[in-house]
Motif scaffolding. Structure first.
Motif, short mmCIF file in Angstrom:
data_model
loop_
_atom_site.label_atom_id
_atom_site.label_comp_id
_atom_site.label_asym_id
_atom_site.label_seq_id
_atom_site.Cartn_x
_atom_site.Cartn_y
_atom_site.Cartn_z
N LYS A 87 43.62 14.51 13.92
CA LYS A 87 44.56 15.23 13.07
C LYS A 87 45.80 14.39 12.78
N GLU A 88 46.24 13.62 13.76
CA GLU A 88 47.44 12.80 13.59
C GLU A 88 47.25 11.76 12.49
N SER A 89 46.12 11.07 12.48
CA SER A 89 45.89 10.06 11.45
C SER A 89 45.69 10.71 10.09
N THR A 90 45.11 11.91 10.06
CA THR A 90 44.93 12.63 8.79
C THR A 90 46.29 13.02 8.22
N ASP A 91 47.17 13.53 9.07
CA ASP A 91 48.50 13.89 8.59
C ASP A 91 49.26 12.67 8.10
N GLN A 92 49.11 11.55 8.76
CA GLN A 92 49.76 10.31 8.33
C GLN A 92 49.25 9.90 6.95
N HIS A 93 47.97 10.08 6.71
CA HIS A 93 47.35 9.70 5.44
C HIS A 93 47.83 10.61 4.31
N LEU A 94 48.17 11.86 4.62
CA LEU A 94 48.50 12.84 3.60
C LEU A 94 49.99 12.93 3.30
N ILE A 95 50.78 12.06 3.86
CA ILE A 95 52.21 12.09 3.58
C ILE A 95 52.43 11.86 2.09
N GLY A 96 53.20 12.73 1.45
CA GLY A 96 53.46 12.60 0.04
C GLY A 96 52.46 13.32 -0.84
N ASN A 97 51.39 13.86 -0.26
CA ASN A 97 50.38 14.58 -1.02
C ASN A 97 50.49 16.06 -0.65
N ARG A 98 51.32 16.81 -1.36
CA ARG A 98 51.60 18.19 -0.99
C ARG A 98 50.36 19.07 -1.07
N ALA A 133 47.26 18.31 -0.53
CA ALA A 133 46.34 18.05 0.58
C ALA A 133 46.86 18.62 1.88
N VAL A 134 48.18 18.74 2.03
CA VAL A 134 48.76 19.26 3.26
C VAL A 134 48.67 20.77 3.32
N ARG A 135 48.66 21.43 2.17
CA ARG A 135 48.64 22.89 2.15
C ARG A 135 47.37 23.43 2.81
N HIS A 177 43.63 36.43 -9.39
CA HIS A 177 44.17 35.24 -8.73
C HIS A 177 44.18 35.49 -7.23
N LEU A 178 43.56 34.58 -6.49
CA LEU A 178 43.42 34.72 -5.04
C LEU A 178 44.06 33.53 -4.33
N ALA A 179 44.53 33.79 -3.12
CA ALA A 179 45.01 32.73 -2.24
C ALA A 179 44.17 32.81 -0.97
N LEU A 180 43.31 31.80 -0.76
CA LEU A 180 42.42 31.76 0.39
C LEU A 180 42.68 30.51 1.21
N SER A 181 42.29 30.57 2.46
CA SER A 181 42.43 29.36 3.28
C SER A 181 41.42 28.32 2.81
N LYS A 182 41.71 27.08 3.10
CA LYS A 182 40.81 26.00 2.67
C LYS A 182 39.48 26.06 3.39
N ASP A 183 39.43 26.75 4.51
CA ASP A 183 38.21 26.83 5.29
C ASP A 183 37.28 27.95 4.82
N ALA A 184 37.67 28.71 3.79
CA ALA A 184 36.87 29.84 3.31
C ALA A 184 35.54 29.34 2.74
#
Length: 172
Positions: A102-113, A115-117, A148-155
Motif C-alpha cells: 500500500k505504501e508504494s501504491t500511495d507513493q505512485h499516486l501522489i498528484g493523481n486525485r 486514483a487516490v479516491r 447518479h451513484l457514488a459507489l466504492s471502487k471495490d463494488a
C-alpha cells in the motif's frame, strides 16, 4: 605498474616522463590539452587517456560508468551530467524495486486525485429491448432516466445490478 600506465603502454606511449613527473590518472584529468601534449604527443592517445581516466575515476567513485562527450572542456558539465544520469538511474531502480504494498501504491499516486479516491461515481440508466429496433432508453417520465451513484471502487457488477434493480423497480 598501474592499469593506467599499462593502458598507455599498450597504445605505445612512452610513460617514463609521466612517471618521473608523478602524473597519474587524477592529475591527468586536471591537465589541459596544451600541458598534456608534452607528455602524450599523439592527439588520439590524449583523448583515449582522458577517457580512460574519466571512466576509471567514475567507476571507482560511484560504481557506474559515466562518459562525457564534451571533449575535455568544462569539468562542471561532466559532473552535472554524471549526477543527472545517476539520479535517473536511481529513480528507475526505485521503480523496478517497488513492491505491491500500500505504501508504494500511495507513493505512485501522489498528484493523481482520481486514483487516490475510494469512491467511484457512476451514471446508471434503464434500457428496454424492442424487437424491431433494439434497445431504447426509458425516459424519466416513464420511470427511467439516469441516476447518479457514488459507489466504492471495490463494488462488483452484481452489487451495481442489485442497486439498479432496487432503484428502477422499487416494488420488486
Amino acid at each position: 605498474m598501474s592499469s593506467f600506465y599499462e593502458f598507455l603502454t599498450s597504445r605505445k606511449v612512452d610513460v617514463r616522463k609521466l612517471i618521473e613527473d608523478k602524473i597519474d590518472e587524477s592529475v591527468l584529468l586536471l591537465m589541459n590539452d596544451a600541458d598534456l601534449c608534452r607528455y602524450i604527443p599523439a592527439y588520439g592517445d590524449r583523448i583515449a587517456a582522458v577517457a580512460f581516466c574519466r571512466i576509471s575515476s567514475n567507476t571507482s567513485n560511484t560504481g557506474s560508468i559515466c562518459v562525457s562527450t564534451n571533449s575535455g572542456k568544462g569539468s562542471e558539465d561532466n559532473s552535472a551530467s554524471c549526477s543527472l544520469v545517476g539520479r535517473v538511474r536511481d529513480k528507475l531502480f526505485e521503480k523496478s524495486r517497488a513492491s505491491s504494498s500500500k505504501e508504494s501504491t500511495d507513493q505512485h499516486l501522489i498528484g493523481n486525485r482520481n486514483a487516490v479516491r475510494e469512491i467511484r461515481r457512476l451514471e446508471l440508466g434503464l434500457m428496454n429491448y424492442h424487437s424491431g429496433s433494439g434497445f431504447k432508453q426509458v425516459r424519466i417520465n416513464k420511470g427511467g432516466g439516469i441516476r447518479h451513484l457514488a459507489l466504492s471502487k471495490d463494488a462488483t457488477l452484481d452489487e451495481v445490478l442489485s442497486l439498479g434493480k432496487t432503484l428502477f423497480f422499487p416494488d420488486g
